[in-house]
Enzyme design. Structure first.
Site, PDB file in Angstrom:
ATOM      1  N   ASP A  91     -18.613 -62.663 -48.645  1.00 36.01           N
ATOM      2  CA  ASP A  91     -19.566 -61.824 -47.924  1.00 36.01           C
ATOM      3  C   ASP A  91     -20.676 -62.736 -47.422  1.00 36.01           C
ATOM      4  O   ASP A  91     -21.526 -63.186 -48.193  1.00 36.01           O
ATOM      5  CB  ASP A  91     -20.125 -60.740 -48.844  1.00 36.01           C
ATOM      6  CG  ASP A  91     -21.063 -59.788 -48.123  1.00 36.01           C
ATOM      7  OD1 ASP A  91     -21.438 -60.068 -46.963  1.00 36.01           O
ATOM      8  OD2 ASP A  91     -21.449 -58.769 -48.718  1.00 36.01           O
ATOM      9  N   TYR A 150     -36.738 -54.687 -32.168  1.00 32.72           N
ATOM     10  CA  TYR A 150     -35.362 -55.178 -32.273  1.00 32.72           C
ATOM     11  C   TYR A 150     -34.598 -54.886 -30.991  1.00 32.72           C
ATOM     12  O   TYR A 150     -34.624 -53.771 -30.467  1.00 32.72           O
ATOM     13  CB  TYR A 150     -34.665 -54.511 -33.451  1.00 32.72           C
ATOM     14  CG  TYR A 150     -33.192 -54.867 -33.588  1.00 32.72           C
ATOM     15  CD1 TYR A 150     -32.805 -56.131 -34.023  1.00 32.72           C
ATOM     16  CD2 TYR A 150     -32.197 -53.931 -33.293  1.00 32.72           C
ATOM     17  CE1 TYR A 150     -31.461 -56.454 -34.155  1.00 32.72           C
ATOM     18  CE2 TYR A 150     -30.851 -54.240 -33.440  1.00 32.72           C
ATOM     19  CZ  TYR A 150     -30.491 -55.508 -33.864  1.00 32.72           C
ATOM     20  OH  TYR A 150     -29.156 -55.829 -33.998  1.00 32.72           O
ATOM     21  N   SER A 184      -8.504 -60.095 -39.182  1.00 32.41           N
ATOM     22  CA  SER A 184      -7.994 -59.590 -37.906  1.00 32.41           C
ATOM     23  C   SER A 184      -8.561 -60.432 -36.775  1.00 32.41           C
ATOM     24  O   SER A 184      -9.257 -61.424 -37.010  1.00 32.41           O
ATOM     25  CB  SER A 184      -8.397 -58.116 -37.715  1.00 32.41           C
ATOM     26  OG  SER A 184      -9.813 -57.999 -37.685  1.00 32.41           O
ATOM     27  N   GLY A 185      -8.270 -60.032 -35.546  1.00 26.47           N
ATOM     28  CA  GLY A 185      -8.877 -60.672 -34.393  1.00 26.47           C
ATOM     29  C   GLY A 185      -8.650 -62.162 -34.324  1.00 26.47           C
ATOM     30  O   GLY A 185      -7.589 -62.683 -34.692  1.00 26.47           O
ATOM     31  N   ALA A 214     -11.035 -63.706 -41.525  1.00 30.47           N
ATOM     32  CA  ALA A 214      -9.614 -63.922 -41.233  1.00 30.47           C
ATOM     33  C   ALA A 214      -8.758 -62.672 -41.368  1.00 30.47           C
ATOM     34  O   ALA A 214      -7.538 -62.769 -41.404  1.00 30.47           O
ATOM     35  CB  ALA A 214      -9.064 -65.024 -42.146  1.00 30.47           C
ATOM     36  N   ASN A 256     -15.678 -68.575 -38.326  1.00 28.75           N
ATOM     37  CA  ASN A 256     -15.205 -67.646 -37.297  1.00 28.75           C
ATOM     38  C   ASN A 256     -15.840 -66.256 -37.383  1.00 28.75           C
ATOM     39  O   ASN A 256     -16.005 -65.594 -36.363  1.00 28.75           O
ATOM     40  CB  ASN A 256     -13.680 -67.527 -37.409  1.00 28.75           C
ATOM     41  CG  ASN A 256     -13.129 -66.360 -36.624  1.00 28.75           C
ATOM     42  OD1 ASN A 256     -12.843 -66.467 -35.441  1.00 28.75           O
ATOM     43  ND2 ASN A 256     -12.985 -65.206 -37.289  1.00 28.75           N
ATOM     44  N   GLY A 303      -9.969 -64.593 -36.057  1.00 29.19           N
ATOM     45  CA  GLY A 303      -9.778 -65.240 -37.355  1.00 29.19           C
ATOM     46  C   GLY A 303      -8.369 -65.083 -37.870  1.00 29.19           C
ATOM     47  O   GLY A 303      -7.771 -66.033 -38.394  1.00 29.19           O
ATOM     48  N   THR A 350     -25.213 -62.863 -40.765  1.00 30.91           N
ATOM     49  CA  THR A 350     -23.761 -63.032 -40.680  1.00 30.91           C
ATOM     50  C   THR A 350     -23.363 -64.190 -39.780  1.00 30.91           C
ATOM     51  O   THR A 350     -22.579 -65.061 -40.164  1.00 30.91           O
ATOM     52  CB  THR A 350     -23.108 -61.739 -40.153  1.00 30.91           C
ATOM     53  OG1 THR A 350     -23.500 -60.633 -40.972  1.00 30.91           O
ATOM     54  CG2 THR A 350     -21.594 -61.860 -40.159  1.00 30.91           C
ATOM     55  N   SER A 357     -20.584 -68.386 -28.433  1.00 30.80           N
ATOM     56  CA  SER A 357     -20.214 -67.546 -27.298  1.00 30.80           C
ATOM     57  C   SER A 357     -21.078 -67.955 -26.117  1.00 30.80           C
ATOM     58  O   SER A 357     -22.219 -68.392 -26.294  1.00 30.80           O
ATOM     59  CB  SER A 357     -20.458 -66.071 -27.626  1.00 30.80           C
ATOM     60  OG  SER A 357     -20.417 -65.275 -26.448  1.00 30.80           O
TER      61      SER A 357
END
Length: 305
Positions: free
Chosen positions: A74, A176, A25-26, A23, A101, A28, A122, A156
């Site tokens: 975190d 990866y 920025s962006g 939350a 978010n 969130g 994450t 997304s």
């Protein structure tokens, strides 16, 4: 396209509590602002505590009556996730809305202190644990108030590009690829929503996955010119997808619509886009894959204690 304020016009969230991850920025930050402006108590959860406090101050400057709280979270540290969930149970009399978010996109191969691949940790696993830890509080709140609680997880349309490889979700045995890692983490967001809703059954909690649309935010901070070129290749079948990004207020609109639209009580477990019920890729709604991912996630979070 609707904005957050347009979605919430006439909506009164007084007495309801929302937790928004990422939350600072962006999307969130805008989601937290919009919900607070509509009267909700909003808990801003972020890894950067000082940035979250700064965002809370900015929201209060715009909406002096905003009821805000800040917690350090975190998502790559499962102990941190458990601590926040326990803290909310003690500090808050209830929780009505969980907005999963926060996210990371296209970083180079990075592993957490416990060896988890960063995008998996994450975007999916941390939110999986946060959701399961907070389900009792969400359910109890909804039972007491008579208003269904909701879990909104930001996915997304990138999830359509690659399915989840449950045999090697963290790229231990295969090379990866940050695009594949991101796409499968976003597919996991949908799969988690599908299985969560199945497990909830008739419980007064609805689960929703959200595609916010293309928007310029700090999420793209790891992207190079080559990455943007590859993204254009992946979206070549959808002309104009990258040429017409949404504003921040438009991109966050579906999140607040998912949190508040009463008609969605009839569409629990849905994939949402542009403030409407959409359709996710078939590999992201497969019930068997959703079940297997849930079981894998439960084992991983139990092992990392």
């Amino acid at each position: 396209m609707r904005t957050t304020d347009e979605v919430l016009d006439g909506v009164d969230l007084t007495g309801r509590t929302a937790l928004v991850t990422g939350a600072t920025s962006g999307l969130g930050g805008e989601t937290a602002r919009a919900l607070a402006a509509a009267g909700a108590t909003v808990v801003l959860a972020a890894r950067d505590f000082e940035a979250a406090v700064s965002r809370a101050c900015r929201i209060r400057s715009l909406h002096p009556k905003a009821d805000l709280d800040v917690v350090r979270l975190d998502l790559t540290d499962l102990d941190s996730v458990r601590t926040v969930a326990g803290l909310l149970a003690v500090r808050r009399s209830g929780l009505d809305l969980l907005i999963n978010n926060a996210g990371v996109m296209y970083p180079p191969l990075t592993r957490t202190a416990r060896g988890l691949e960063l995008q998996f940790a994450t975007n999916h696993l941390g939110h999986f644990l946060l959701t399961t830890e907070l389900l009792p509080l969400l359910t109890a709140t909804a039972t007491r108030t008579g208003i269904p609680a909701r879990v909104i997880t930001l996915s997304s349309d990138a999830h359509r590009a690659y399915p989840v490889d449950l045999a090697d979700p963290q790229f231990v045995h295969r090379p990866y690829d940050k695009f594949i890692a991101y796409a499968q983490s976003k597919a996991m967001n949908v799969l988690m929503t599908v299985e969560l809703q199945r497990l909830l059954g008739d419980a007064p909690v609805g689960a929703y996955a959200v595609h916010p649309g293309i928007c310029v935010t700090g999420l793209a901070r790891f992207m190079s010119r080559d990455d943007f070129a590859r993204m254009r290749q992946l979206t070549v079948r959808i002309p104009g997808r990258l040429a017409n990004p949404k504003s921040l207020e438009q991109a966050a609109a579906t999140s607040v619509w998912a949190a508040t639209a009463t008609e969605l009580d009839r569409h629990r477990g849905a994939y949402l886009a542009d403030c409407a019920v959409g359709r996710a890729g078939s590999h992201a709604v497969d019930p068997d894959t959703a079940y297997e991912l849930w079981e894998l996630s439960a084992r991983l979070t139990a092992a990392h204690r």
